[in-house]
Design an enzyme around this catalytic site. Structure first.
Site: not given
Ligand code: UD1
Ligand code: UDP
Length: 362
Positions: A208-209
């Site tokens: 996740l970013h």
């Protein structure tokens, strides 16, 4: 012909590696083509940059603009000022940019204003979501691109709708997949495999970013908690992007099956993906790699600029509401996930096609 190859952030390195190799081969065959590798310094940690140069045998950059982190405007401006200085001293014939990061847009604007031709690898993809900086980067870059190297029929269609003539569009395939196919046999089991007793198909990989998922602690914690709670107690391996690490530093997550680790090297990360039950991600590149490896992929985003990973591949868009996670995991765990196929021309030869075309340009 002298080509500047621009790279700045993690997903750029996998995309440039095969292009550089193909240019070197052409040059050795006596063709008049050469490159200068310009690293903007957008990503700079060894785990986000240097390690990929070693693993993928990418030569050291000729120049590092060392822009570092900052706001969108700070990074864009910093790269433009430094790249312009370089081009004024030592110009090139073509500026080749890849992907959709800030470095992509900043360098293409700078070069174009000096009347240098722009080649965009992965041109034409669109999420139609202007709340993401990447969509602005794509649209601006493509508005001044001379040679579009595209990865999909969707990208070709988008460009045609925007009035780009066929003569500028070259459907070549996907250089990120060139790198995947070339390195598949070198994938390496990470040490965490034994530490957490991982077995093929008994764990999940999570990345996740995206700002919408990771900048706000409540959203990030909810997503992670939903995932860890509904995977039948299987381990979730979560290599944490530095942007995400900043938010997680304030969180207090106590989930016994969640293993947060530093960003992994390419060979270890893709070993994990290849053997996983499924991948849960908001990355663009990871959806493409999961599609080619035939691994179920759930994307925590409301849109994708890579619709072929959904219409052809193993990917499904869940959106960013944590409530969407449980039903998707249930579907997966009862064996109802689609199988998927490989998009056209994702065959490991995209970079050769690109360099063949570049070499033929007068
Ligand atoms: C960028 C790209 C995104 C891409 C992602 C890949 C833009 C607008 N975004 O997002 O499209 O999917 O890279 O990973 O170009 N940081 C470090 N060390 C590093 C790099 C970053 O600590 O080596 C931290 C800094 O706190 C920085 C933050 O991560 O402020 C965000 O970095 P940035 O390059 O601005 O955007 P990404 O979120 O990495
Ligand atoms: N990747 C990696 N280590 C990790 C996470 C991702 O090597 O811990 C690789 C992944 O295999 C893919 C690329 O990084 O090649 C994707 O980059 P990222 O998700 O940062 O960017 P995006 O594709 O979303 O722009």
């Amino acid at each position: 012909m002298k080509i500047d190859i621009i790279a700045g952030a993690r997903p750029n390195f996998m995309k440039i590696a095969p292009i550089i190799e193909a240019i070197q081969q052409k040059k050795e065959a006596g063709i008049n083509i050469d490159f200068r590798l310009v690293h903007t310094g957008q990503h700079y940690d060894r785990a986000m940059s240097g390690r990929f140069f070693e693993e993928l045998n990418i030569p050291d950059p000729h120049i590092n603009l060392e822009v570092g982190s900052g706001t969108q405007a700070e990074q864009t401006a910093g790269i433009m000022v430094k790249y312009e200085r370089l081009l004024l001293q030592l110009p090139c014939d073509v500026c080749m940019v890849v992907g959709d990061v800030t470095s992509t847009m900043a360098c293409s604007i700078t070069a174009k204003k000096l009347n240098i031709k722009i080649a965009h690898v992965e041109g034409g993809i669109r999420s139609f979501d202007l709340s993401m900086p990447e969509e602005i980067n794509r649209m601006v870059t493509d508005s001044i691109t001379d040679y579009f190297f595209t990865t999909s029929a969707y990208a070709n269609q988008n460009l045609k709708h925007e009035g780009v003539p066929d003569s500028k569009i070259f459907f070549v395939g996907n250089t990120m997949i060139d790198t995947l196919l070339k390195n598949e046999k070198r994938f390496r089991q990470p040490s965490l495999w034994n530490e957490h007793n991982l077995k093929q198909g008994n764990y999940f990989v999570l990345t996740l970013h995206r700002p919408a998922n990771v900048d706000e602690p409540y959203q990030l914690e909810n997503l992670i908690t939903e995932i860890s709670t509904h995977v039948n107690d299987m381990p979730v391996i979560f290599p944490v992007h530095p942007r995400t690490a900043k938010t997680l530093a304030q969180a207090n997550l106590k989930l016994t099956n969640l293993y947060m680790v530093s960003p992994l090297g390419y060979l270890e990360f893709n070993y994990l993906v290849k053997n996983a039950k499924a991948v849960i991600t908001d990355s663009g590149g990871v959806t493409e790699e999961a599609t080619v490896m035939g691994i179920p992929c759930m994307t925590l985003r409301n849109s994708t600029e890579r619709p072929e990973t959904v219409s052809i591949g193993t990917n499904e868009l869940l959106g960013i509401d944590p409530q969407a996670i449980k039903p998707a995991l249930e579907k997966l765990l009862i064996g109802k996930w689609k199988k998927g196929a490989i998009p056209e021309l994702w065959d490991g030869k995209a970079a050769h096609r690109i360099v063949e075309i570049m070499a033929s340009i007068k």
